[in-house]
Design a protein around this motif. Structure first.
Motif, PDB file in Angstrom:
ATOM      1  N   ASN A  26       6.663 -11.995 -15.965  1.00 29.76           N
ATOM      2  CA  ASN A  26       5.412 -12.765 -15.848  1.00 29.76           C
ATOM      3  C   ASN A  26       5.665 -14.221 -16.225  1.00 29.76           C
ATOM      4  O   ASN A  26       5.274 -15.137 -15.496  1.00 29.76           O
ATOM      5  N   SER A  92      -1.744 -11.669  -9.166  1.00 30.79           N
ATOM      6  CA  SER A  92      -0.736 -11.067  -8.275  1.00 30.79           C
ATOM      7  C   SER A  92       0.603 -10.909  -8.989  1.00 30.79           C
ATOM      8  O   SER A  92       1.354  -9.971  -8.708  1.00 30.79           O
ATOM      9  N   ILE A  93       0.889 -11.819  -9.916  1.00 28.74           N
ATOM     10  CA  ILE A  93       2.148 -11.759 -10.679  1.00 28.74           C
ATOM     11  C   ILE A  93       2.116 -10.631 -11.705  1.00 28.74           C
ATOM     12  O   ILE A  93       3.086  -9.891 -11.872  1.00 28.74           O
ATOM     13  N   PRO A  96       1.869  -6.528  -9.510  1.00 26.14           N
ATOM     14  CA  PRO A  96       2.567  -6.678  -8.226  1.00 26.14           C
ATOM     15  C   PRO A  96       2.245  -5.602  -7.195  1.00 26.14           C
ATOM     16  O   PRO A  96       2.518  -5.796  -6.009  1.00 26.14           O
ATOM     17  N   THR A  97       1.648  -4.479  -7.612  1.00 28.09           N
ATOM     18  CA  THR A  97       1.280  -3.455  -6.616  1.00 28.09           C
ATOM     19  C   THR A  97      -0.177  -3.567  -6.172  1.00 28.09           C
ATOM     20  O   THR A  97      -0.634  -2.781  -5.353  1.00 28.09           O
ATOM     21  N   LEU A 122       5.960 -13.253  -3.684  1.00 28.93           N
ATOM     22  CA  LEU A 122       4.755 -12.483  -4.024  1.00 28.93           C
ATOM     23  C   LEU A 122       4.280 -11.789  -2.742  1.00 28.93           C
ATOM     24  O   LEU A 122       3.522 -12.349  -1.956  1.00 28.93           O
ATOM     25  N   ASN A 124       2.379  -9.267  -2.330  1.00 28.19           N
ATOM     26  CA  ASN A 124       1.078  -8.578  -2.386  1.00 28.19           C
ATOM     27  C   ASN A 124      -0.094  -9.509  -2.061  1.00 28.19           C
ATOM     28  O   ASN A 124      -1.247  -9.165  -2.312  1.00 28.19           O
TER      29      ASN A 124
END
Length: 241
Positions: A26, A92-93, A96-97, A122, A124
């Motif tokens: 992160n 998003s960081i 991540p899913t 990124l 996602n």
């Protein structure tokens, strides 16, 4: 990179305010994100938030504090009026899913987000140049999201009209606000009900360094929003509910 451009870790502040600590990954990606914003800001004027401490407080802590109570694994999230990518990019960081759609009506901001998402890998993130009124009537987006996030882009009733049509039943809208009057609190419950939502709670957790006022309004989608909402582009702001 100069020492002034290294983001603070502030582990104790994360722990004491929201009982959470960022991972090394992160921290690495947030630093990369900050570096990219400093570069692009020289010619795009993306944000006035440029010091490392301000970025940490207003773009990282402020984006994440209202939502880390939820497990966003595999959730569909839309960030309405994302601007420079907040709160969507930090989320998003950390998750991540999760599957994030970052939407704004300003193409140059969305182009920046696409570029930075690619540089940071990124995968996602989906981006859209659109208006919330149009998106809410688009069947590819209406009733599709688990969470709808909206920072203080307009008054409360407008933000609710933008966000609630996009949620699934059981989905949550989170309105990120600064000051909030008693009248706005009452209106939140009334307009939410009109749009198929139920006010869950309103929180007040000021920022940990500058002690800036922060309220968040949480609305659960409990029934379908009437088809006439959101109204056509421009109508919610000109004639708020």
């Amino acid at each position: 990179m100069s020492e002034n451009n290294i983001l603070p870790i502030n582990e104790n502040l994360w722990k004491n305010t929201i009982n959470w600590i960022p991972s090394p990954e992160n921290l690495r990606l947030w630093q990369e994100l900050y570096n990219e914003i400093l570069v692009i800001n020289q010619h795009l004027n993306l944000t006035r938030i440029t010091t490392a401490e301000e970025f940490w407080e207003k773009n990282l802590w402020d984006s994440l504090a209202p939502i880390l109570q939820y497990d966003l694994t595999d959730k569909k999230i839309i960030d309405i009026g994302t601007g420079g990518g907040f709160p969507g990019l930090p989320i998003s960081i950390v998750f991540p899913t999760s599957k994030l759609t970052l939407m704004d009506s300003v193409a140059k901001k969305i182009n920046f987000i696409k570029e930075v998402a690619k540089k940071l890998n990124l995968t996602n993130i989906n981006t859209l140049v659109d208006r919330a009124e149009a998106l809410g009537q688009d069947q590819n987006h209406r009733k599709q999201y688990d969470f709808a996030l909206i920072r203080a882009v307009a008054e409360v009733s407008v933000c609710l009209e933008y966000s609630l049509p996009l949620l699934k039943i059981g989905g949550i809208a989170i309105l990120y606000r600064g000051n909030l009057t008693e009248e706005e609190k009452l209106k939140s419950a009334e307009i939410s009900h009109k749009l198929g939502g139920k006010l869950i709670k309103i929180t007040n957790q000021n920022t940990p360094i500058q002690n800036h006022t922060r309220h968040c309004i949480y609305i659960e989608k409990v029934k379908l929003t009437q088809k006439k909402y959101p109204r056509e582009v421009g109508k919610p702001t000109k004639s708020p509910l």
